[in-house]
Design an enzyme around this catalytic site. Structure first.
Site, PDB file in Angstrom:
ATOM      1  CB  CYS A 245      39.371  39.422  47.366  1.00  0.00           C
ATOM      2  SG  CYS A 245      40.863  40.416  47.174  1.00  0.00           S
ATOM      3  CG  HIS A 297      37.732  43.416  48.010  1.00  0.00           C
ATOM      4  ND1 HIS A 297      38.180  42.373  48.784  1.00  0.00           N
ATOM      5  CD2 HIS A 297      36.427  43.177  47.763  1.00  0.00           C
ATOM      6  CE1 HIS A 297      37.169  41.536  49.018  1.00  0.00           C
ATOM      7  NE2 HIS A 297      36.095  42.002  48.398  1.00  0.00           N
ATOM      8  CG  HIS A 309      33.013  40.001  48.077  1.00  0.00           C
ATOM      9  ND1 HIS A 309      33.626  40.692  49.089  1.00  0.00           N
ATOM     10  CD2 HIS A 309      31.675  40.061  48.356  1.00  0.00           C
ATOM     11  CE1 HIS A 309      32.719  41.164  49.933  1.00  0.00           C
ATOM     12  NE2 HIS A 309      31.534  40.787  49.518  1.00  0.00           N
TER      13      HIS A 309
END
Length: 339
Positions: A245, A297, A309
């Site tokens: 990420c 994240h 993402h």
């Protein structure tokens, strides 16, 4: 398996075939609190990719009490005949050797069902208990308790028996970390949410509008992000071969001329960004508790409640309103070097 045959020969040529029974057992390791694939790989002299292959893991997430193969099963095939010629000395003893072929096979590991074995460490819910309180008591995360007990929510009831660890209390006593380590881990679990709130409170929210230059950069960034949709997830990845990420965000913004050092989501959250009053497409979005109880994240906001993402299925577009993401949403933020 180490096989040695001692043979006494009296001056003859002897043909010997060794047949070695297959050793089908693989070495396994039970995940403990604080473990990561990196830590386990180093401890067992292997790599993250090998661990994921042997255990059929599609991502880097592991959970407490999960059994992982750390050395695969080895199957030793029967050796070809080996000819050993011994000189005419009486009572000569010599170990006969054979050339063997070793085949290494990956072992399929099925995740254990969340059950409570008789020797498991467990907790019976009492009046006033909640998952956070129980997690602090046993130095474990709320997410791990929910995983071990297959809980879909934080709701628990008095008298309910919760599995805390699938190790026996005897094993826990033997493997218990130092008091200093335990204190650090408890402190981390207790203060993760507090640290997030503290960070956000000390930031002055940026306005919803951005400069024309940033609008242009954001447009280019979103275009670059959409161009790599479907790229696979790769732990630590920062290239089109695979992204994680933070590696994805790093790659996208650097590709459009916005300099970003390679950092984790948590470090970007704490060091390089500021919260925004109203997000615009191109701003960053942060989440917590995806695999550890803090910022874990991040992605790029696209507008209309969507963000792009690097998820477990690779680069994809998700909706922040979805239950999973809405429960873990923390904040929209903007890089400090953008106005």
């Amino acid at each position: 398996m180490n096989n040695k045959w001692k043979i006494v020969l009296t001056g003859v040529t002897f043909s010997l075939a060794l047949f070695i029974a297959p050793d089908a057992q693989a070495s396994t390791y039970t995940v403990k609190h604080g473990d990561t694939l990196t830590k386990i790989a180093k401890a067992h002299n292997t790599t993250i990719n090998q661990l994921k292959q042997w255990n059929k893991l599609s991502q880097d997430r592991i959970f407490i009490a999960q059994k992982l193969v750390v050395t695969p099963a080895k199957v030793v095939t029967p050796a070809k005949s080996a000819v050993s010629t011994v000189s005419k000395s009486p009572a000569v003893t010599k170990a006969a050797t054979a050339t063997t072929k070793t085949k290494t096979t990956a072992v399929s590991v099925v995740e254990e069902k969340v059950e409570s074995p008789q020797n498991a460490l467990s907790h019976t819910v009492m009046k006033g208990d909640n998952l956070t309180k129980i997690a602090k008591k046993y130095s474990i995360s709320v997410a791990s308790i929910k995983q071990l007990n297959n809980l879909k929510s934080d709701a628990i009831k008095v008298g309910q028996k919760l599995t805390i660890s699938q190790q026996s209390t005897k094993d826990l006593a033997i493997e218990a970390p130092s008091a200093k380590t335990v204190e650090a881990e408890i402190n981390f679990n207790q203060t993760a949410d507090e640290a997030i709130e503290k960070q956000l409170k000390k930031e002055v929210a940026l306005p919803g509008k951005v400069s024309q230059q940033t609008v242009r950069l954001y447009g280019q960034a979103i275009q670059a992000a959409n161009a790599v949709l479907g790229t696979p997830y790769k732990y630590g990845g920062t290239t089109v071969d695979g992204f994680d990420c933070s590696g994805f965000v790093n790659y996208i913004f650097n590709s459009v001329g916005v300099q970003m050092d390679r950092k984790s989501s948590l470090m970007y959250f704490e060091q390089d960004t500021t919260k925004v009053a109203q997000p615009v497409p191109g701003d960053l979005v942060f989440f917590k508790n995806t695999f550890i109880p803090t910022i874990s994240h991040m992605g790029i906001y696209l507008g209309n409640n969507e963000f792009i993402h690097a998820g477990s299925k690779g680069i994809t577009i998700s909706n922040i309103g979805e239950k999973y993401w809405s429960e873990r949403f923390v904040a929209y933020k903007r890089l400090n070097n953008l106005k």
